[in-house]
Design an enzyme around this catalytic site. Structure first.
Site, PDB file in Angstrom:
ATOM      1  N   HIS A 148       0.843  -1.196   0.000  1.00  0.00           N
ATOM      2  CA  HIS A 148       0.000   0.000   0.000  1.00  0.00           C
ATOM      3  C   HIS A 148       0.878   1.246   0.000  1.00  0.00           C
ATOM      4  O   HIS A 148       2.074   1.195   0.260  1.00  0.00           O
ATOM      5  CB  HIS A 148      -0.964   0.010   1.192  1.00  0.00           C
ATOM      6  CG  HIS A 148      -0.319   0.129   2.539  1.00  0.00           C
ATOM      7  ND1 HIS A 148      -1.021   0.426   3.686  1.00  0.00           N
ATOM      8  CD2 HIS A 148       0.981  -0.015   2.944  1.00  0.00           C
ATOM      9  CE1 HIS A 148      -0.195   0.465   4.731  1.00  0.00           C
ATOM     10  NE2 HIS A 148       1.012   0.200   4.302  1.00  0.00           N
ATOM     11  N   CYS A 167       5.938   6.140   4.481  1.00  0.00           N
ATOM     12  CA  CYS A 167       4.786   5.426   3.922  1.00  0.00           C
ATOM     13  C   CYS A 167       4.186   6.149   2.716  1.00  0.00           C
ATOM     14  O   CYS A 167       3.364   5.574   2.005  1.00  0.00           O
ATOM     15  CB  CYS A 167       3.718   5.231   4.986  1.00  0.00           C
ATOM     16  SG  CYS A 167       4.240   4.186   6.359  1.00  0.00           S
ATOM     17  N   HIS A 173       4.924   0.236  -0.327  1.00  0.00           N
ATOM     18  CA  HIS A 173       5.700  -0.737   0.442  1.00  0.00           C
ATOM     19  C   HIS A 173       4.744  -1.833   0.893  1.00  0.00           C
ATOM     20  O   HIS A 173       3.526  -1.693   0.790  1.00  0.00           O
ATOM     21  CB  HIS A 173       6.358  -0.071   1.666  1.00  0.00           C
ATOM     22  CG  HIS A 173       5.367   0.507   2.622  1.00  0.00           C
ATOM     23  ND1 HIS A 173       4.758   1.718   2.403  1.00  0.00           N
ATOM     24  CD2 HIS A 173       4.875   0.025   3.789  1.00  0.00           C
ATOM     25  CE1 HIS A 173       3.924   1.970   3.398  1.00  0.00           C
ATOM     26  NE2 HIS A 173       3.967   0.959   4.249  1.00  0.00           N
ATOM     27  N   HIS A 175       3.511  -5.347   3.537  1.00  0.00           N
ATOM     28  CA  HIS A 175       3.436  -5.928   4.877  1.00  0.00           C
ATOM     29  C   HIS A 175       2.934  -7.369   4.784  1.00  0.00           C
ATOM     30  O   HIS A 175       2.170  -7.718   3.875  1.00  0.00           O
ATOM     31  CB  HIS A 175       2.465  -5.156   5.774  1.00  0.00           C
ATOM     32  CG  HIS A 175       2.860  -3.738   6.034  1.00  0.00           C
ATOM     33  ND1 HIS A 175       3.868  -3.397   6.898  1.00  0.00           N
ATOM     34  CD2 HIS A 175       2.364  -2.572   5.547  1.00  0.00           C
ATOM     35  CE1 HIS A 175       3.978  -2.077   6.935  1.00  0.00           C
ATOM     36  NE2 HIS A 175       3.085  -1.556   6.125  1.00  0.00           N
ATOM     37  N   ASP A 213      -4.901 -10.766  -0.754  1.00  0.00           N
ATOM     38  CA  ASP A 213      -3.560 -11.335  -0.730  1.00  0.00           C
ATOM     39  C   ASP A 213      -2.801 -11.030  -2.025  1.00  0.00           C
ATOM     40  O   ASP A 213      -3.321 -11.184  -3.132  1.00  0.00           O
ATOM     41  CB  ASP A 213      -3.647 -12.850  -0.522  1.00  0.00           C
ATOM     42  CG  ASP A 213      -2.306 -13.445  -0.131  1.00  0.00           C
ATOM     43  OD1 ASP A 213      -1.521 -12.772   0.560  1.00  0.00           O
ATOM     44  OD2 ASP A 213      -2.038 -14.598  -0.530  1.00  0.00           O
ATOM     45  N   HIS A 214      -1.549 -10.597  -1.849  1.00  0.00           N
ATOM     46  CA  HIS A 214      -0.656 -10.270  -2.971  1.00  0.00           C
ATOM     47  C   HIS A 214      -1.280  -9.215  -3.907  1.00  0.00           C
ATOM     48  O   HIS A 214      -1.278  -9.367  -5.135  1.00  0.00           O
ATOM     49  CB  HIS A 214      -0.262 -11.528  -3.748  1.00  0.00           C
ATOM     50  CG  HIS A 214       0.727 -12.370  -3.010  1.00  0.00           C
ATOM     51  ND1 HIS A 214       0.382 -13.169  -1.939  1.00  0.00           N
ATOM     52  CD2 HIS A 214       2.071 -12.512  -3.165  1.00  0.00           C
ATOM     53  CE1 HIS A 214       1.465 -13.781  -1.473  1.00  0.00           C
ATOM     54  NE2 HIS A 214       2.505 -13.390  -2.193  1.00  0.00           N
ATOM     55  N   GLU A 260      -0.236  -5.052  11.510  1.00  0.00           N
ATOM     56  CA  GLU A 260       0.517  -4.645  10.339  1.00  0.00           C
ATOM     57  C   GLU A 260       1.988  -5.024  10.463  1.00  0.00           C
ATOM     58  O   GLU A 260       2.644  -5.394   9.491  1.00  0.00           O
ATOM     59  CB  GLU A 260       0.368  -3.136  10.145  1.00  0.00           C
ATOM     60  CG  GLU A 260       0.976  -2.601   8.868  1.00  0.00           C
ATOM     61  CD  GLU A 260       0.712  -1.123   8.698  1.00  0.00           C
ATOM     62  OE1 GLU A 260      -0.228  -0.783   7.950  1.00  0.00           O
ATOM     63  OE2 GLU A 260       1.434  -0.309   9.315  1.00  0.00           O
TER      64      GLU A 260
END
Length: 287
Positions: A148, A167, A173, A175, A213-214, A260
Site C-alpha cells: 500500500h 509510507c 511498500h 506488509h 492477498d498479494h 501490520e
C-alpha cells in the site's frame, strides 16, 4: 483499587467430535476430520484472569494459591487425558474449545474471582468465556500479504511525506498482515459449538484473504481508490466486508484485529457500534 491479574497454565489432551445419534457418514459430514477415530490432540494453553481489590500485600490473589487451585481443579485432571471420557459435562456437550473453556470456568469460579477464561487450542484458534451462560467468543487468526501507499491525492508528495513519512513514497511498500477475527454467539447444547468453524474460515478467506492477498491495495481494491489504506481503514473495511456473511452463520462479528507489523496493530470493536460506510463510526483502538 481493582486490578486484573492473569495466570497461565498448560495441558495436553485429545478429543473427538462424534455424536452417537448420528451415522458415521453424518458425523463425517458435520465434523470432517475431527470425527476420525480415536480422536486427535492439542497442546492447550489456558489463561485464567482474576479481578479484585489489591490487598495489604499488593496482590489480588496469592498466585501460589491460584496455581494450586488451577492444578487441582483443571490441569491435573485434563493433562494427557481423552476429554470425551474425562468430565461428565463432555458426555452431554462435546469438548469443543468453547465448551472446555465454559466448563473450566464452572470448575474454577467457586474458588477464584474470575473475569475471563481464555483457552488456546492452537496459536491460530482460541476462545474467551466470561461466565455468560452459553455465550462465548471464538477467535481465528489468518494472514495475507499486501502492499500500500499512504497518501491523499489532493496533497503534494512533500505534504503527504510530512503526514505519513516514508509510507508516502510513490512506489509503496508491503506488509505481511496478520488478521484476527472474533465472533460471539451461543453454544449449541449438543455440539458445544457457536459456529461451524469451516464455514467461518471460508467466509474470512472468500471475503478478505483471497481478494487482498498479494495485491497493491490502492490499485487492486476499489474501496481504497478513495480511502487511504492505513491499518485502521483496512481493519474497518474488513469489518464491513465480514459483518453480514458472519451474521448469516448465526454469530455476531465481535472484533477485527489487524497486525501490520510487530510494532503496529489496531482493533475494531464491532459490537459497540454500527458498521456502515464511514470509518469514523467505528471504535478503533491502536496498539
Amino acid at each position: 483499587m481493582e486490578c486484573i491479574v492473569n495466570r497461565r497454565a498448560k495441558f495436553s489432551a485429545s478429543h473427538r467430535y462424534w455424536l452417537p445419534e448420528l451415522s458415521e457418514a453424518e458425523n463425517q459430514q458435520r465434523f470432517g476430520a475431527n470425527s476420525r477415530f480415536p480422536g486427535h490432540g492439542h497442546n492447550y494453553v489456558l489463561y485464567v484472569s482474576l479481578i479484585g481489590e489489591l490487598d495489604k500485600y499488593g496482590m489480588v490473589q496469592n498466585l501460589s494459591e491460584v496455581k494450586k487451585v488451577i492444578k487441582e481443579e483443571v490441569t491435573s485432571q485434563l493433562d494427557y487425558s481423552y476429554l470425551n471420557d474425562t468430565w461428565a459435562e463432555f458426555q452431554q456437550t462435546l469438548p469443543t474449545t468453547e465448551n472446555i473453556a465454559k466448563v473450566i470456568w464452572e470448575r474454577l469460579s467457586p474458588h477464584l474471582p474470575l473475569v475471563d477464561i481464555q483457552l488456546y487450542e492452537h496459536p491460530q484458534l482460541w476462545v474467551n468465556y466470561q461466565g455468560n451462560n452459553m455465550e462465548a467468543t471464538l477467535t481465528v487468526q489468518t494472514h495475507f500479504s499486501a502492499a500500500h501507499r499512504l497518501a491523499l491525492p489532493e496533497l503534494s508528495l512533500e505534504e503527504n511525506t510530512e503526514i505519513y513519512g516514508k509510507c508516502a513514497r510513490v512506489n509503496g511498500h508491503g506488509h505481511n498482515y496478520h488478521l484476527e477475527v472474533s465472533v460471539t454467539g451461543e453454544m449449541d447444547a449438543r455440539t458445544g459449538m457457536i459456529v461451524d468453524l469451516g464455514e467461518l474460515q471460508k467466509a474470512i478467506n472468500d471475503y478478505v484473504v483471497e481478494p487482498f492477498d498479494h495485491t497493491f491495495l490502492n490499485k487492486d481494491i476499489p474501496y481504497f481508490a478513495d480511502v487511504v489504506p492505513t491499518a485502521e481503514n483496512i481493519a474497518v473495511y474488513i469489518a464491513q466486508l465480514l459483518k453480514d456473511p458472519i451474521a448469516s452463520l448465526g454469530v455476531e462479528l465481535d472484533k477485527v484485529k489487524l497486525i501490520e507489523s510487530p510494532n503496529n496493530s489496531c482493533e475494531i470493536y464491532c459490537r459497540k457500534g454500527v458498521l456502515n460506510q464511514s470509518p469514523a463510526n467505528h471504535q478503533v483502538a491502536l496498539v
